[in-house]
Design an enzyme around this catalytic site. Structure first.
Site, PDB file in Angstrom:
ATOM      1  N   TRP A   5       0.769  -1.281  -0.038  1.00  0.00           N
ATOM      2  CA  TRP A   5      -0.102   0.019   0.080  1.00  0.00           C
ATOM      3  C   TRP A   5       0.845   1.245   0.033  1.00  0.00           C
ATOM      4  O   TRP A   5       0.460   2.300  -0.192  1.00  0.00           O
ATOM      5  CB  TRP A   5      -0.950   0.009   1.150  1.00  0.00           C
ATOM      6  CG  TRP A   5      -2.006  -1.055   1.349  1.00  0.00           C
ATOM      7  CD1 TRP A   5      -2.341  -1.923   0.259  1.00  0.00           C
ATOM      8  CD2 TRP A   5      -3.150  -1.245   2.230  1.00  0.00           C
ATOM      9  NE1 TRP A   5      -3.371  -2.706   0.774  1.00  0.00           N
ATOM     10  CE2 TRP A   5      -3.781  -2.262   1.751  1.00  0.00           C
ATOM     11  CE3 TRP A   5      -3.418  -0.532   3.254  1.00  0.00           C
ATOM     12  CZ2 TRP A   5      -5.054  -2.691   2.598  1.00  0.00           C
ATOM     13  CZ3 TRP A   5      -4.287  -1.159   4.148  1.00  0.00           C
ATOM     14  CH2 TRP A   5      -5.078  -2.001   3.753  1.00  0.00           C
ATOM     15  N   LYS A   6       1.983   1.219   0.258  1.00  0.00           N
ATOM     16  CA  LYS A   6       2.922   2.249   0.596  1.00  0.00           C
ATOM     17  C   LYS A   6       2.290   3.419   1.445  1.00  0.00           C
ATOM     18  O   LYS A   6       1.696   2.770   2.364  1.00  0.00           O
ATOM     19  CB  LYS A   6       3.152   2.911  -0.789  1.00  0.00           C
ATOM     20  CG  LYS A   6       3.760   1.725  -1.880  1.00  0.00           C
ATOM     21  CD  LYS A   6       4.394   2.320  -3.413  1.00  0.00           C
ATOM     22  CE  LYS A   6       4.616   1.181  -4.240  1.00  0.00           C
ATOM     23  NZ  LYS A   6       5.131   1.903  -5.256  1.00  0.00           N
ATOM     24  N   HIS A  90      12.922  -2.053  -0.929  1.00  0.00           N
ATOM     25  CA  HIS A  90      12.234  -1.269  -1.969  1.00  0.00           C
ATOM     26  C   HIS A  90      12.894  -0.255  -2.640  1.00  0.00           C
ATOM     27  O   HIS A  90      13.672   0.334  -1.963  1.00  0.00           O
ATOM     28  CB  HIS A  90      10.838  -1.081  -1.437  1.00  0.00           C
ATOM     29  CG  HIS A  90       9.833  -0.601  -2.537  1.00  0.00           C
ATOM     30  ND1 HIS A  90       9.857   0.521  -3.097  1.00  0.00           N
ATOM     31  CD2 HIS A  90       8.930  -1.455  -2.944  1.00  0.00           C
ATOM     32  CE1 HIS A  90       8.874   0.464  -4.347  1.00  0.00           C
ATOM     33  NE2 HIS A  90       8.332  -0.803  -3.999  1.00  0.00           N
ATOM     34  N   GLU A  92      11.994   2.586  -3.585  1.00  0.00           N
ATOM     35  CA  GLU A  92      11.800   3.743  -3.034  1.00  0.00           C
ATOM     36  C   GLU A  92      12.555   4.064  -1.831  1.00  0.00           C
ATOM     37  O   GLU A  92      13.029   5.064  -1.497  1.00  0.00           O
ATOM     38  CB  GLU A  92      10.166   3.846  -2.690  1.00  0.00           C
ATOM     39  CG  GLU A  92       9.476   4.125  -4.004  1.00  0.00           C
ATOM     40  CD  GLU A  92       8.298   3.480  -3.986  1.00  0.00           C
ATOM     41  OE1 GLU A  92       7.484   3.241  -3.051  1.00  0.00           O
ATOM     42  OE2 GLU A  92       7.613   3.233  -5.231  1.00  0.00           O
ATOM     43  N   GLU A 164      11.518  -5.952  -8.956  1.00  0.00           N
ATOM     44  CA  GLU A 164      10.591  -4.714  -9.449  1.00  0.00           C
ATOM     45  C   GLU A 164      11.551  -3.617 -10.384  1.00  0.00           C
ATOM     46  O   GLU A 164      12.424  -2.887  -9.631  1.00  0.00           O
ATOM     47  CB  GLU A 164      10.188  -3.927  -8.091  1.00  0.00           C
ATOM     48  CG  GLU A 164       9.593  -4.879  -7.275  1.00  0.00           C
ATOM     49  CD  GLU A 164       8.474  -3.983  -6.576  1.00  0.00           C
ATOM     50  OE1 GLU A 164       7.218  -4.177  -6.508  1.00  0.00           O
ATOM     51  OE2 GLU A 164       8.956  -3.083  -5.740  1.00  0.00           O
ATOM     52  N   SER A 210       3.800  -1.901 -11.947  1.00  0.00           N
ATOM     53  CA  SER A 210       2.336  -1.818 -12.767  1.00  0.00           C
ATOM     54  C   SER A 210       1.712  -2.964 -13.196  1.00  0.00           C
ATOM     55  O   SER A 210       1.245  -3.328 -14.209  1.00  0.00           O
ATOM     56  CB  SER A 210       2.685  -1.104 -14.205  1.00  0.00           C
ATOM     57  OG  SER A 210       3.285   0.285 -13.705  1.00  0.00           O
ATOM     58  N   GLY A 231       1.090  -2.498  -6.092  1.00  0.00           N
ATOM     59  CA  GLY A 231       1.137  -0.954  -5.574  1.00  0.00           C
ATOM     60  C   GLY A 231      -0.202  -0.458  -5.841  1.00  0.00           C
ATOM     61  O   GLY A 231      -1.315  -0.987  -5.220  1.00  0.00           O
ATOM     62  N   GLY A 232      -0.249   0.318  -6.746  1.00  0.00           N
ATOM     63  CA  GLY A 232      -1.408   1.074  -7.270  1.00  0.00           C
ATOM     64  C   GLY A 232      -2.624   0.320  -7.337  1.00  0.00           C
ATOM     65  O   GLY A 232      -3.808   0.545  -6.802  1.00  0.00           O
TER      66      GLY A 232
HETATM   67  P1  13P Z   1       2.969  -0.174  -8.824  1.00  0.00           P
HETATM   68  O1  13P Z   1       2.152  -1.366  -8.888  1.00  0.00           O
HETATM   69  O2  13P Z   1       2.122   1.038  -8.382  1.00  0.00           O
HETATM   70  O3  13P Z   1       3.823   0.158 -10.191  1.00  0.00           O
HETATM   71  O4  13P Z   1       4.014  -0.500  -7.445  1.00  0.00           O
HETATM   72  C1  13P Z   1       4.766  -1.688  -7.722  1.00  0.00           C
HETATM   73  C2  13P Z   1       5.554  -1.645  -6.364  1.00  0.00           C
HETATM   74  O5  13P Z   1       6.485  -0.805  -6.082  1.00  0.00           O
HETATM   75  C3  13P Z   1       5.312  -2.648  -5.323  1.00  0.00           C
HETATM   76  O6  13P Z   1       6.155  -2.850  -4.354  1.00  0.00           O
END
Ligand code: 13P
Length: 249
Positions: A5-6, A90, A92, A164, A210, A231-232
């Site tokens: 979920w970030k 991750h 990020e 990723e 994605s 993620g999204g």
């Molecule tokens: P998205 O699915 O939003 O591209 O994010 C991927 C992600 O970073 C999962 O850890």
């Protein structure tokens, strides 16, 4: 299928989403499901999901047990909050919070010592891909982030890897199934070499970047892709559940 979920969803939104996921019919013989909410949501997520097969992960943690580390959360704190897993390294965290593979190696070791299953993320940037350095970067990240374990040549049981590619995260640009498969297969070869045949064969390797309901099937059809880190598309019940139930239809 792991939902990252970030830094999203309020406590109430999280409750609604988890209630919908909990109500859904999921064949847990065919899929494992995990959610990684923000720290402050962990205890209530744990409460809501108790009695279900859905597991919970932290999105990060510190490697020390306790101490003067303002703003940090320890491995044991995650366990107490109901986590079985923790996402580490991750992209990020690497890019925005300057985490190096050496730091991540310490975190992986601390997670394992505490009985948390690490989901270790690796992946190249767009520039690195364009410079044809993908395999070098992935190899280097694996070597350094798993340094503690490759010394003794034993990978902790259950450890999960997530490939990723940074250029595919949140951009809508998924790696093609072939691009993802190629790197996943490279990762398996590396595991075979650094550890042993079975480690290469049995380690779960997720793809992230994605992932959506319309591309999950093709990704899952690849021989070396075992699941996804989402993620999204994990922030809405309908899209997350249709990814989770990729096996239908
Ligand atoms: P998205 O699915 O939003 O591209 O994010 C991927 C992600 O970073 C999962 O850890």
């Amino acid at each position: 299928m792991a939902a990252n979920w970030k830094m999203n969803l309020s406590l109430y939104e999280a409750g609604d989403l988890l209630t919908e996921i909990k109500k859904a019919e999921i064949d847990f013989n065919r899929v494992d499901v995990l959610v990684a909410p923000p720290f402050t949501t962990l205890p209530s997520a744990h409460n809501l999901l108790s009695g279900t097969a859905i597991q919970i992960a932290g999105q990060n943690m510190h490697w020390e047990e306790a101490g003067a580390f303002t703003g940090e959360v320890s491995p044991l704190m995650l366990k107490e909050a109901g986590c079985t897993h923790v996402i580490l390294g991750h992209s990020e965290r690497r890019a925005l919070f300057f985490e190096t593979s050496t730091i991540i190696n310490n975190k992986v070791a601390a997670a394992v010592n505490t009985g948390l299953i690490p989901i270790l993320c690796i992946g190249e940037s767009l520039q690195q891909r364009e410079e044809k350095k993908t395999f070098d970067i992935v190899r280097e990240q694996l070597q350094e982030s798993l340094h503690s374990f490759s010394q003794g040549a034993v990978l902790p049981e259950g450890l999960i890897l997530a490939y990723e590619p940074v250029w595919a995260i949140g951009t809508g640009k998924t790696a093609s199934p072939q691009q993802a498969q190629e790197v996943h297969s490279f990762i398996r070869d590396w595991l075979r070499e650094a550890f042993d045949k079975n480690t290469g064969r049995l380690t779960t390797i997720l793809y992230g970047g994605s992932v959506r309901p319309d591309n999950i099937k093709e990704l899952m059809a690849q021989p070396d892709i075992d699941g996804a880190l989402i993620g999204g598309a994990s922030l809405k019940a309908d899209s997350f559940l249709s990814i989770v139930r990729f096996y239908e239809g």
